[in-house]
Design an enzyme around this catalytic site. Structure first.
Site, mmCIF file in Angstrom:
data_model
loop_
_atom_site.group_PDB
_atom_site.id
_atom_site.type_symbol
_atom_site.label_atom_id
_atom_site.label_comp_id
_atom_site.label_asym_id
_atom_site.label_seq_id
_atom_site.Cartn_x
_atom_site.Cartn_y
_atom_site.Cartn_z
ATOM 1 N N LYS A 84 0.833 -1.217 0.000
ATOM 2 C CA LYS A 84 0.000 0.000 0.000
ATOM 3 C C LYS A 84 0.860 1.257 0.000
ATOM 4 O O LYS A 84 0.644 2.170 -0.797
ATOM 5 C CB LYS A 84 -0.908 0.028 1.236
ATOM 6 C CG LYS A 84 -1.909 -1.089 1.330
ATOM 7 C CD LYS A 84 -2.818 -0.946 2.530
ATOM 8 C CE LYS A 84 -2.096 -0.994 3.855
ATOM 9 N NZ LYS A 84 -1.399 -2.280 4.112
ATOM 10 N N GLU B 273 1.619 5.900 11.250
ATOM 11 C CA GLU B 273 2.625 5.072 10.583
ATOM 12 C C GLU B 273 3.913 5.020 11.400
ATOM 13 O O GLU B 273 4.117 5.783 12.330
ATOM 14 C CB GLU B 273 2.897 5.620 9.177
ATOM 15 C CG GLU B 273 1.729 5.404 8.231
ATOM 16 C CD GLU B 273 1.363 3.935 8.057
ATOM 17 O OE1 GLU B 273 2.033 3.248 7.282
ATOM 18 O OE2 GLU B 273 0.411 3.466 8.712
ATOM 19 N N ARG B 274 4.814 4.140 10.997
ATOM 20 C CA ARG B 274 6.082 3.977 11.708
ATOM 21 C C ARG B 274 6.967 5.207 11.525
ATOM 22 O O ARG B 274 6.971 5.814 10.455
ATOM 23 C CB ARG B 274 6.826 2.739 11.187
ATOM 24 C CG ARG B 274 6.033 1.457 11.328
ATOM 25 C CD ARG B 274 6.641 0.338 10.479
ATOM 26 N NE ARG B 274 5.769 -0.828 10.431
ATOM 27 C CZ ARG B 274 4.786 -0.997 9.557
ATOM 28 N NH1 ARG B 274 4.527 -0.053 8.656
ATOM 29 N NH2 ARG B 274 4.036 -2.088 9.576
#
Length: 469
Positions: free
Chosen positions: A159, A185-186
């Site tokens: 993605k 997100e990371r």
């Protein structure tokens, strides 16, 4: 009238109760905590508990916050900087700079993160196609320029890579503004994206807004609103087309679920918040195009445990014009982008919009791939030779079509060593037509794998023929 001053009464993680003696601040307005920590703490009023107490959501970490700490009402919503000065910058949910660069000018305009969607009479529909240069998307699930598209997939199916490639497409082809929202997100991904963009010309036309995985749920819950406010400014004040990218909208839902639990609400289906549908709608309905400027939204959506019937996934999908489904089995076979051609769909795939020729080729491609999928079990048990002549021909063409719809990306060039390819819609259609008409029946399947146009595949086939000779 002076703004009221309150005191902290209770702290439950990201949810804080504040008592005011002289009137209550309005819902969705900001409160500033006057504590002795070096970083500021901003709360957002969520609800009124009684005549003197509000329940608020913290947008930063509340570690060290104690009862009795003074809180100042601001009388306004959380506001973030907007305008040309933030292009090329990385911001957090409050609009603070996060890229170690120069501070923003003091006179920069600011906007509140809460705004109503445009009225229905001002919104414009769209039938223009946003050409991505990605073959399988442009053929089977064309994206609307000024509409909403989502990429659904489980963990590790590509993605984020697809979103990065679309940022590239926007900058290269459309020369428009991109606003990227990194939701939950990371930290590594945000750092990598900023580093990659600094090495290209894309960053000068992009605003990055992050509320990362290590931040409190309040930041992750409100960061899409910050990004949307910035996109709305370019749409309304500058009349510029904007590409709004969100990675990942599921984390927005997840943050809302965490806050809902802290607020003491009873959970709904599968443990999600009871306000799931209204929270998603409040976000998605603001993503709209008006006369003279379009906001094209492309959103990555994590699918928990690859379950496409998950309530969060279904709530998000109802708002989309185009749905791109990513398949784990295709990714496992090495077909990238791993877009499922049978599950993906778009409202634009209509002969009146894309044209009769495009529609006919897309339908033929779907029929061929669907028949191949039906035959896969028989092939696994008995082999291809046991099929009838017509079915063998379908399998041959479907396998070549599958390989032709794979494509190397610019953003993966550093890992694969293969230069990225962007393919126009006309070249995609002519290549698929040639495969479906049988022009490539005698070619090796490998010649069509990970190439751009059919001409590139033809050159690869000739080269393979010379080596064999």
């Amino acid at each position: 009238m002076p703004l009221p001053i309150g005191t902290i009464r209770a702290v439950r993680g990201a949810v804080v109760d504040v008592r005011f003696e002289d009137g209550l601040p309005e819902i969705e307005t900001a409160l500033n905590v006057a504590w002795d920590e070096p970083h500021p703490l901003v709360l957002e009023v969520h609800s009124h508990l009684d005549e003197q107490t509000v329940r608020a959501v913290a947008l930063q970490a509340t570690s060290g916050l104690k009862r009795g700490t003074p809180v100042h009402a601001t009388g306004a919503a959380v506001s973030v900087p907007v305008g040309q000065a933030i292009l090329g910058r990385l911001l957090d949910v409050m609009g603070n700079i996060g890229d170690d660069g120069a501070p923003l000018p003091p006179d920069i305009p600011r906007r509140g993160i809460h705004a109503p969607p445009p009225s229905l009479k001002d919104e414009t529909g769209t039938s223009a196609i946003f050409e991505t240069g990605i073959k399988v998307i442009d053929l089977l699930a064309p994206l609307p320029q000024g509409g909403k598209a989502a990429m659904f997939g489980g963990a590790g199916v590509g993605k984020t890579v697809l979103v990065m490639e679309l940022i590239h497409a926007m900058a290269e082809k459309y020369k428009g503004i991109s606003v990227f929202a990194g939701v939950g997100e990371r930290s590594r991904e945000g750092h990598e994206l900023l580093t990659d963009m600094r090495g290209s010309s894309v960053l000068a036309h992009t605003v990055l807004v992050y509320g990362q995985m290590n931040e409190p749920p309040g930041a992750r819950w409100r960061v899409p609103m910050t990004a949307l406010t910035i996109a709305e400014y370019f749409r309304d004040a500058r009349h510029q087309n904007v590409l709004l990218l969100m990675d990942n909208v599921f984390r927005f839902v997840q943050a809302g679920s965490e806050i809902s639990s802290l607020l003491g609400r009873l959970p709904s289906r599968v443990g999600y918040q009871p306000t799931l549908a209204s929270e998603v709608a409040a976000l998605e309905e603001r993503i709209a195009s008006v006369s003279g400027a379009a906001v094209t939204a492309i959103q990555a959506v994590y699918v928990p445990a690859d379950d496409f019937t998950d309530p969060a996934v279904t709530a998000i999908s109802t708002h989309m014009d185009s749905m791109i489904m990513l398949s784990r089995s295709l990714a496992a076979q090495g077909f990238y982008p791993a877009v499922d051609p049978l599950a993906s769909s778009s409202v634009l795939l209509d002969p009146l919009i894309v044209g009769a020729e495009h529609y006919a080729i897309a339908e033929r491609a779907r029929e061929t791939l669907a028949r191949f999928k039906d035959l896969e079990d028989i092939i696994a048990l008995l082999g291809v030779d046991e099929l009838g002549t017509e079915d063998r021909l379908i399998v041959k063409r479907a396998r070549r079509l599958q390989r032709f719809l794979s494509q190397p990306f610019t953003v993966t060039e550093a890992f694969t060593g293969t230069p990225g390819r962007s393919v126009s819609r006309a070249e995609t259609l002519s290549g698929c037509r040639a495969i479906l008409d049988g022009e490539t029946d005698t070619w090796a399947e490998a010649s069509l794998y990970m190439v751009g146009t059919l001409e590139e595949a033809r050159a690869k086939e000739k080269q393979a023929g010379k080596k064999a000779a």
